[in-house]
Design a protein around this motif. Structure first.
Motif, PDB file in Angstrom:
ATOM      1  N   GLY A   4       0.405  -1.491  -0.042  1.00  0.00           N
ATOM      2  CA  GLY A   4      -0.406   0.133  -0.294  1.00  0.00           C
ATOM      3  C   GLY A   4       0.769   1.102   0.293  1.00  0.00           C
ATOM      4  N   ASN A   5       2.048   1.077  -1.027  1.00  0.00           N
ATOM      5  CA  ASN A   5       2.898   2.139  -1.001  1.00  0.00           C
ATOM      6  C   ASN A   5       2.397   3.610  -1.919  1.00  0.00           C
ATOM      7  N   ASN A   6       1.384   2.783  -2.372  1.00  0.00           N
ATOM      8  CA  ASN A   6       1.423   4.131  -3.351  1.00  0.00           C
ATOM      9  C   ASN A   6       2.145   4.860  -4.241  1.00  0.00           C
ATOM     10  N   ASP A   7       2.784   4.364  -4.648  1.00  0.00           N
ATOM     11  CA  ASP A   7       4.014   5.299  -5.380  1.00  0.00           C
ATOM     12  C   ASP A   7       3.749   4.872  -6.728  1.00  0.00           C
ATOM     13  N   ARG A   8       2.743   5.355  -7.365  1.00  0.00           N
ATOM     14  CA  ARG A   8       2.343   5.928  -8.526  1.00  0.00           C
ATOM     15  C   ARG A   8       3.684   7.073  -9.495  1.00  0.00           C
ATOM     16  N   ARG A   9       3.640   6.531 -10.447  1.00  0.00           N
ATOM     17  CA  ARG A   9       4.958   6.797 -10.721  1.00  0.00           C
ATOM     18  C   ARG A   9       4.654   8.373 -10.831  1.00  0.00           C
ATOM     19  N   LYS A  10       5.897   8.856 -10.758  1.00  0.00           N
ATOM     20  CA  LYS A  10       5.160  10.536 -10.833  1.00  0.00           C
ATOM     21  C   LYS A  10       5.693  10.940 -12.280  1.00  0.00           C
ATOM     22  N   PRO A  11       5.188  12.178 -12.150  1.00  0.00           N
ATOM     23  CA  PRO A  11       5.145  12.775 -14.204  1.00  0.00           C
ATOM     24  C   PRO A  11       6.123  13.383 -13.931  1.00  0.00           C
ATOM     25  N   ASP A  12       7.007  13.280 -15.831  1.00  0.00           N
ATOM     26  CA  ASP A  12       8.219  13.914 -15.822  1.00  0.00           C
ATOM     27  C   ASP A  12       8.263  15.566 -15.714  1.00  0.00           C
ATOM     28  N   THR A  13       9.325  16.108 -15.024  1.00  0.00           N
ATOM     29  CA  THR A  13       8.726  17.860 -14.546  1.00  0.00           C
ATOM     30  C   THR A  13       9.662  18.518 -15.486  1.00  0.00           C
ATOM     31  N   ALA A  14      10.255  17.561 -16.281  1.00  0.00           N
ATOM     32  CA  ALA A  14      10.640  18.009 -17.638  1.00  0.00           C
ATOM     33  C   ALA A  14      10.101  18.708 -18.750  1.00  0.00           C
ATOM     34  N   SER A  15       9.422  17.624 -19.118  1.00  0.00           N
ATOM     35  CA  SER A  15       8.117  18.156 -19.852  1.00  0.00           C
ATOM     36  C   SER A  15       7.059  18.410 -19.726  1.00  0.00           C
ATOM     37  N   PRO A  16       6.327  19.444 -20.799  1.00  0.00           N
ATOM     38  CA  PRO A  16       6.024  20.210 -20.403  1.00  0.00           C
ATOM     39  C   PRO A  16       4.404  19.605 -20.049  1.00  0.00           C
ATOM     40  N   GLN A  17       3.512  20.445 -18.753  1.00  0.00           N
ATOM     41  CA  GLN A  17       2.616  19.281 -18.238  1.00  0.00           C
ATOM     42  C   GLN A  17       1.985  19.622 -19.664  1.00  0.00           C
ATOM     43  N   ARG A  18       0.967  18.106 -19.948  1.00  0.00           N
ATOM     44  CA  ARG A  18      -0.913  18.253 -20.741  1.00  0.00           C
ATOM     45  C   ARG A  18      -1.730  18.813 -20.364  1.00  0.00           C
ATOM     46  N   GLU A  19      -2.685  19.490 -21.150  1.00  0.00           N
ATOM     47  CA  GLU A  19      -4.001  20.160 -20.314  1.00  0.00           C
ATOM     48  C   GLU A  19      -4.422  18.528 -20.483  1.00  0.00           C
ATOM     49  N   GLU A  20      -5.644  19.087 -19.218  1.00  0.00           N
ATOM     50  CA  GLU A  20      -6.287  17.673 -18.572  1.00  0.00           C
ATOM     51  C   GLU A  20      -7.342  17.140 -19.677  1.00  0.00           C
ATOM     52  N   ALA A  21      -8.057  17.793 -20.124  1.00  0.00           N
ATOM     53  CA  ALA A  21      -8.766  17.733 -21.718  1.00  0.00           C
ATOM     54  C   ALA A  21      -8.081  17.055 -22.699  1.00  0.00           C
ATOM     55  N   VAL A  22      -6.478  17.430 -22.925  1.00  0.00           N
ATOM     56  CA  VAL A  22      -6.202  16.976 -24.014  1.00  0.00           C
ATOM     57  C   VAL A  22      -6.036  15.662 -23.948  1.00  0.00           C
ATOM     58  N   ILE A  23      -5.688  15.841 -22.687  1.00  0.00           N
ATOM     59  CA  ILE A  23      -5.146  14.066 -22.025  1.00  0.00           C
ATOM     60  C   ILE A  23      -6.027  13.409 -22.275  1.00  0.00           C
ATOM     61  N   PHE A  24      -7.633  13.035 -21.415  1.00  0.00           N
ATOM     62  CA  PHE A  24      -8.943  12.382 -21.826  1.00  0.00           C
ATOM     63  C   PHE A  24      -9.025  12.409 -23.207  1.00  0.00           C
ATOM     64  N   ALA A  25      -8.833  13.001 -23.280  1.00  0.00           N
ATOM     65  CA  ALA A  25      -9.234  12.998 -25.971  1.00  0.00           C
ATOM     66  C   ALA A  25      -8.203  12.253 -26.317  1.00  0.00           C
TER      67      ALA A  25
END
Length: 103
Positions: A4-25
């Motif tokens: 139960g360590n819940n260590d989901r992979r962290k997003p790559d902070t070097a890359s620009p974050q994508r908008e949630e709507a784009v990811i969902f599409a």
């Protein structure tokens, strides 16, 4: 073994974050791809099946709570996105469905 360590992979902070709507599409388009129903079946099997020898132990159950599995909500979201259009049940190679390279 960590439980139960819940260590989901962290997003790559070097890359620009994508908008949630784009990811969902993008996710909706992926769910509409041929054979994606088989990928969902694979996720369900991989992330929810309890493997054990003769008796179920806490060790057998612990692998279900490492934080690497898809949650029931995530799987339900994929099923919902899949069901938004007619489903193409075409079989794809295992490397496509399971996302691994067998070579």
């Amino acid at each position: 073994m960590k439980v139960g360590n819940n260590d989901r992979r962290k997003p790559d902070t070097a890359s620009p974050q994508r908008e949630e709507a784009v990811i969902f599409a993008d996710l909706a388009a992926l769910c509409a791809s041929p054979g994606f129903a088989h990928a969902i079946a694979y996720f369900c099997h991989r992330d929810n099946l309890i493997r054990f020898q003769s008796e179920v132990t806490t060790y057998d159950l612990a692998r279900l709570h490492t934080g690497e599995q898809l949650t029931h909500t995530e799987i339900s979201t994929l099923i919902g996105l899949l069901s938004r259009q007619s489903i193409d049940y075409a079989l794809q190679p295992l490397a496509v469905t399971q996302g691994v390279d067998f070579h």
